[in-house]
Design an enzyme around this catalytic site. Structure first.
Site, mmCIF file in Angstrom:
data_model
loop_
_atom_site.group_PDB
_atom_site.id
_atom_site.type_symbol
_atom_site.label_atom_id
_atom_site.label_comp_id
_atom_site.label_asym_id
_atom_site.label_seq_id
_atom_site.Cartn_x
_atom_site.Cartn_y
_atom_site.Cartn_z
ATOM 1 N N TYR A 168 -7.314 6.518 -10.398
ATOM 2 C CA TYR A 168 -7.465 5.752 -9.346
ATOM 3 C C TYR A 168 -8.005 6.511 -8.133
ATOM 4 O O TYR A 168 -8.255 5.712 -7.121
ATOM 5 C CB TYR A 168 -5.862 5.304 -9.065
ATOM 6 C CG TYR A 168 -5.250 4.377 -9.789
ATOM 7 C CD1 TYR A 168 -5.516 3.295 -10.288
ATOM 8 C CD2 TYR A 168 -4.227 5.207 -10.565
ATOM 9 C CE1 TYR A 168 -4.996 2.441 -11.041
ATOM 10 C CE2 TYR A 168 -3.627 4.283 -11.286
ATOM 11 C CZ TYR A 168 -3.760 3.215 -11.846
ATOM 12 O OH TYR A 168 -3.066 2.181 -12.525
ATOM 13 N N HIS A 181 -9.013 0.683 -3.836
ATOM 14 C CA HIS A 181 -7.656 0.702 -3.352
ATOM 15 C C HIS A 181 -6.986 2.037 -2.918
ATOM 16 O O HIS A 181 -5.961 1.847 -2.475
ATOM 17 C CB HIS A 181 -7.085 0.071 -4.637
ATOM 18 C CG HIS A 181 -5.867 -0.975 -4.494
ATOM 19 N ND1 HIS A 181 -5.866 -1.790 -3.439
ATOM 20 C CD2 HIS A 181 -4.741 -1.279 -5.237
ATOM 21 C CE1 HIS A 181 -4.814 -2.537 -3.554
ATOM 22 N NE2 HIS A 181 -4.017 -2.120 -4.535
ATOM 23 N N TYR A 202 3.564 4.627 -6.145
ATOM 24 C CA TYR A 202 2.319 3.454 -6.711
ATOM 25 C C TYR A 202 2.601 2.368 -5.543
ATOM 26 O O TYR A 202 3.362 2.206 -4.930
ATOM 27 C CB TYR A 202 2.571 2.718 -8.415
ATOM 28 C CG TYR A 202 2.186 3.628 -9.019
ATOM 29 C CD1 TYR A 202 0.852 4.087 -9.544
ATOM 30 C CD2 TYR A 202 3.173 4.506 -9.979
ATOM 31 C CE1 TYR A 202 0.566 5.018 -10.296
ATOM 32 C CE2 TYR A 202 2.730 5.552 -10.878
ATOM 33 C CZ TYR A 202 1.613 5.526 -11.238
ATOM 34 O OH TYR A 202 1.353 6.499 -12.046
ATOM 35 N N ASN A 228 2.669 -0.880 -5.363
ATOM 36 C CA ASN A 228 3.558 -2.119 -5.276
ATOM 37 C C ASN A 228 4.894 -1.627 -4.714
ATOM 38 O O ASN A 228 5.625 -2.549 -4.339
ATOM 39 C CB ASN A 228 3.933 -2.605 -6.568
ATOM 40 C CG ASN A 228 2.472 -3.244 -6.979
ATOM 41 O OD1 ASN A 228 1.394 -3.456 -6.405
ATOM 42 N ND2 ASN A 228 2.297 -3.765 -8.468
#
Length: 186
Positions: free
Chosen positions: A15, A20, A64, A66
């Protein structure tokens, strides 16, 4: 005065340079400019330094995206920092690439990191630095888009945009929300 700056992103090499994770990128540059480093602590990579005689705490949640609210809630309470002194740095699909906006509050607009913060930290009334990543993706491919790297053209602009974001965060800490919005939101 104490401030908590939260860079949103996902941990893991896969990532690292995605749209993001732009919150992580801005947080990293802010910490680097201060000559500080991170420690791995509860729910986050954590750093602390002074800017204009104010104590600045920076976190990159390790929960993470979420579950970002879990880290933000923990550190707000641990450090006793009021919600108005929390600045969340986040990627934003609703803003064209190259634009950065500071807002005093707002909806999550479907962003899972912001949804988690809203749910666990007392609603939408916290400042956020919204880094525009644009919406140049086919219908239904939003996740693939935000989890992909910047385009070749965009990559050339990213360092200057990160620098501007750092300046905005520093201004928020030194002069407050209103003056920073007036100076930078064009």
């Amino acid at each position: 005065m104490k401030y908590l700056v939260v860079g949103l992103g996902n941990i893991g090499a896969e990532y690292a340079d995605t749209r993001h994770n732009v919150g992580f990128m801005v947080a990293d540059e802010l910490v680097k400019k201060a000559g500080a480093t991170y420690s791995t602590l509860r729910y986050a990579y954590y750093s602390e330094f002074k800017h204009k005689s104010r104590v600045v705490h920076v976190i990159k949640p390790t929960t993470y995206m979420n579950l970002s609210g879990k880290a933000v809630n923990y550190w707000m309470n641990e450090l006793k920092i009021p919600l108005e002194n929390v600045l969340v740095i986040v990627d934003d699909l609703a803003i064209p690439f190259g634009k950065i906006r500071l807002r005093p509050k707002g909806s999550s607009a479907g962003h899972n990191g912001l949804k988690s913060i809203e749910a666990l930290c007392g609603g939408q009334n916290y400042p956020r630095l919204r880094f525009g990543v644009g919406d140049n993706f086919p219908k239904g491919r939003q996740v693939d888009y935000v989890l992909s790297g910047f385009d070749k053209d965009e990559l050339m602009e990213v360092p200057a945009l990160i620098e501007q974001s750092v300046e905005m965060a520093q201004s928020f800490i030194a002069t407050g929300l209103e003056l920073t919005m007036t100076r930078y939101n064009k």
